[in-house]
Motif scaffolding. Structure first.
Motif, PDB file in Angstrom:
ATOM      1  N   UNK A  49       0.833  -1.201   0.000  1.00 58.08           N
ATOM      2  CA  UNK A  49       0.000   0.000   0.000  1.00 58.08           C
ATOM      3  C   UNK A  49       0.872   1.258   0.000  1.00 58.08           C
ATOM      4  N   UNK A  50       1.924   1.229   0.792  1.00 55.42           N
ATOM      5  CA  UNK A  50       2.827   2.382   0.826  1.00 55.42           C
ATOM      6  C   UNK A  50       3.481   2.593  -0.544  1.00 55.42           C
ATOM      7  N   UNK A  51       3.818   1.502  -1.210  1.00 58.65           N
ATOM      8  CA  UNK A  51       4.384   1.595  -2.552  1.00 58.65           C
ATOM      9  C   UNK A  51       3.380   2.219  -3.526  1.00 58.65           C
ATOM     10  N   UNK A  52       2.136   1.790  -3.452  1.00 65.27           N
ATOM     11  CA  UNK A  52       1.101   2.387  -4.303  1.00 65.27           C
ATOM     12  C   UNK A  52       0.983   3.884  -4.032  1.00 65.27           C
ATOM     13  N   UNK A  53       1.085   4.248  -2.784  1.00 65.52           N
ATOM     14  CA  UNK A  53       0.978   5.656  -2.388  1.00 65.52           C
ATOM     15  C   UNK A  53       2.166   6.460  -2.924  1.00 65.52           C
ATOM     16  N   UNK A  54       3.367   5.987  -2.615  1.00 69.97           N
ATOM     17  CA  UNK A  54       4.571   6.769  -2.911  1.00 69.97           C
ATOM     18  C   UNK A  54       4.971   6.758  -4.378  1.00 69.97           C
ATOM     19  N   UNK A  55       4.927   5.603  -4.992  1.00 66.77           N
ATOM     20  CA  UNK A  55       5.448   5.482  -6.353  1.00 66.77           C
ATOM     21  C   UNK A  55       4.398   5.663  -7.429  1.00 66.77           C
ATOM     22  N   UNK A  56       3.158   5.338  -7.113  1.00 68.22           N
ATOM     23  CA  UNK A  56       2.097   5.413  -8.120  1.00 68.22           C
ATOM     24  C   UNK A  56       1.131   6.562  -7.863  1.00 68.22           C
ATOM     25  N   UNK A  93       4.203  11.742   5.599  1.00 71.17           N
ATOM     26  CA  UNK A  93       4.108  13.157   5.959  1.00 71.17           C
ATOM     27  C   UNK A  93       5.467  13.841   5.834  1.00 71.17           C
ATOM     28  N   UNK A  94       6.505  13.205   6.365  1.00 66.71           N
ATOM     29  CA  UNK A  94       7.844  13.797   6.297  1.00 66.71           C
ATOM     30  C   UNK A  94       8.276  13.978   4.853  1.00 66.71           C
ATOM     31  N   UNK A  95       8.015  12.975   4.044  1.00 68.76           N
ATOM     32  CA  UNK A  95       8.378  13.073   2.628  1.00 68.76           C
ATOM     33  C   UNK A  95       7.625  14.205   1.939  1.00 68.76           C
ATOM     34  N   UNK A  96       6.336  14.313   2.213  1.00 65.97           N
ATOM     35  CA  UNK A  96       5.533  15.379   1.597  1.00 65.97           C
ATOM     36  C   UNK A  96       6.057  16.754   2.004  1.00 65.97           C
ATOM     37  N   UNK A  97       6.448  16.900   3.268  1.00 66.25           N
ATOM     38  CA  UNK A  97       7.001  18.177   3.721  1.00 66.25           C
ATOM     39  C   UNK A  97       8.355  18.449   3.082  1.00 66.25           C
ATOM     40  N   UNK A  99       9.578  17.425   0.351  1.00 69.52           N
ATOM     41  CA  UNK A  99       9.504  17.647  -1.091  1.00 69.52           C
ATOM     42  C   UNK A  99       8.481  18.716  -1.467  1.00 69.52           C
ATOM     43  N   UNK A 100       7.952  19.426  -0.458  1.00 66.17           N
ATOM     44  CA  UNK A 100       6.976  20.496  -0.665  1.00 66.17           C
ATOM     45  C   UNK A 100       5.797  20.024  -1.520  1.00 66.17           C
ATOM     46  N   UNK A 101       5.274  18.853  -1.163  1.00 64.72           N
ATOM     47  CA  UNK A 101       4.140  18.266  -1.884  1.00 64.72           C
ATOM     48  C   UNK A 101       2.869  18.555  -1.092  1.00 64.72           C
ATOM     49  N   UNK A 102       2.425  19.803  -1.163  1.00 57.43           N
ATOM     50  CA  UNK A 102       1.308  20.249  -0.340  1.00 57.43           C
ATOM     51  C   UNK A 102       0.022  19.506  -0.673  1.00 57.43           C
ATOM     52  N   UNK A 103      -0.200  19.190  -1.934  1.00 55.16           N
ATOM     53  CA  UNK A 103      -1.426  18.484  -2.325  1.00 55.16           C
ATOM     54  C   UNK A 103      -1.462  17.088  -1.706  1.00 55.16           C
ATOM     55  N   UNK A 104      -0.300  16.462  -1.573  1.00 53.13           N
ATOM     56  CA  UNK A 104      -0.254  15.140  -0.952  1.00 53.13           C
ATOM     57  C   UNK A 104      -0.704  15.201   0.504  1.00 53.13           C
ATOM     58  N   UNK A 105      -0.466  16.324   1.150  1.00 50.90           N
ATOM     59  CA  UNK A 105      -0.911  16.480   2.532  1.00 50.90           C
ATOM     60  C   UNK A 105      -2.431  16.409   2.651  1.00 50.90           C
ATOM     61  N   UNK A 106      -3.143  16.909   1.652  1.00 49.02           N
ATOM     62  CA  UNK A 106      -4.599  16.770   1.638  1.00 49.02           C
ATOM     63  C   UNK A 106      -4.980  15.289   1.632  1.00 49.02           C
ATOM     64  N   UNK A 107      -4.286  14.522   0.800  1.00 51.56           N
ATOM     65  CA  UNK A 107      -4.549  13.078   0.713  1.00 51.56           C
ATOM     66  C   UNK A 107      -4.218  12.377   2.032  1.00 51.56           C
ATOM     67  N   UNK A 108      -3.147  12.802   2.666  1.00 55.83           N
ATOM     68  CA  UNK A 108      -2.757  12.192   3.944  1.00 55.83           C
ATOM     69  C   UNK A 108      -3.844  12.423   4.987  1.00 55.83           C
ATOM     70  N   UNK A 109      -4.319  13.648   5.095  1.00 53.46           N
ATOM     71  CA  UNK A 109      -5.383  13.933   6.074  1.00 53.46           C
ATOM     72  C   UNK A 109      -6.644  13.134   5.778  1.00 53.46           C
ATOM     73  N   UNK A 110      -7.025  13.068   4.507  1.00 52.86           N
ATOM     74  CA  UNK A 110      -8.217  12.291   4.146  1.00 52.86           C
ATOM     75  C   UNK A 110      -8.032  10.812   4.433  1.00 52.86           C
ATOM     76  N   UNK A 111      -6.834  10.304   4.187  1.00 54.13           N
ATOM     77  CA  UNK A 111      -6.554   8.889   4.469  1.00 54.13           C
ATOM     78  C   UNK A 111      -6.637   8.618   5.968  1.00 54.13           C
TER      79      UNK A 111
END
Length: 168
Positions: A49-56, A93-97, A99-111
């Motif tokens: 699941x983490x692979x699907x999240x991070x790589x895909x 979360x650390x990776x999103x911060x 790499x300044x991936x702010x949109x991914x943070x929305x996905x993290x909160x929803x998840x």
């Protein structure tokens, strides 16, 4: 049992329908009684699941697999899997911060909400302050989309934040 476990993971790609994957996992779980094997399989499911999240960036399927992983272990081992899942989201979360991936943070909160892990506080006061500082900086430089993303995200974290509300 090993063949089912191997098939489930080596044959999976992000385009598989979750129903098929879930059916394979359910079959495996119905046949496997070993607590250690179930725990190991749950951990592998978390990694997939983490692979699907991070790589895909396949957030929807990743969340479905995260949910499924929580159902795999025996009741006594569920806290271990839950802790592994929490650690996964700290890494995401650390990776999103970083790499300044702010949109991914929305996905993290929803998840976290979907997984009923919204008790996890990933965003400390300093990170929230940085969001508003960044939003103000981007707004002053007429980079409105970046300002909007950060202010909107801060409002997800703190709906009553006056500074973020003013920027929107």
């Amino acid at each position: 049992f090993e063949k089912i476990e191997t098939l489930t993971f080596t044959g999976l790609n992000p385009n598989h329908e979750m129903e098929s994957v879930t059916a394979c996992i359910n079959l495996w779980c119905s046949l496997e009684t070993s607590s250690a094997a179930r725990l190991n399989f749950a951990k592998k499911t978390l990694l997939l699941a983490e692979n699907l999240w991070m790589n895909e960036q396949n957030y929807t399927q990743a969340v479905e697999l995260f949910k499924k992983a929580l159902t795999i272990p025996n009741i006594d081992d569920q806290p271990i899997v839950t802790k592994n899942l929490e650690n996964t989201f700290f890494r995401l979360h650390k990776r999103a911060l970083d790499e300044d991936r702010i949109v991914e943070n929305f996905h993290i909160l929803n998840a976290l909400k979907a997984l009923k892990l919204n008790y996890i506080n990933l965003y400390d006061h300093q990170e929230k302050m940085k969001l508003i500082e960044d939003a103000s900086y981007f707004f002053a430089r007429h980079l409105y989309e970046k300002a909007y993303e950060r202010a909107s995200f801060l409002l997800m974290l703190e709906p009553e934040n006056l500074s973020a509300n003013r920027l929107l």
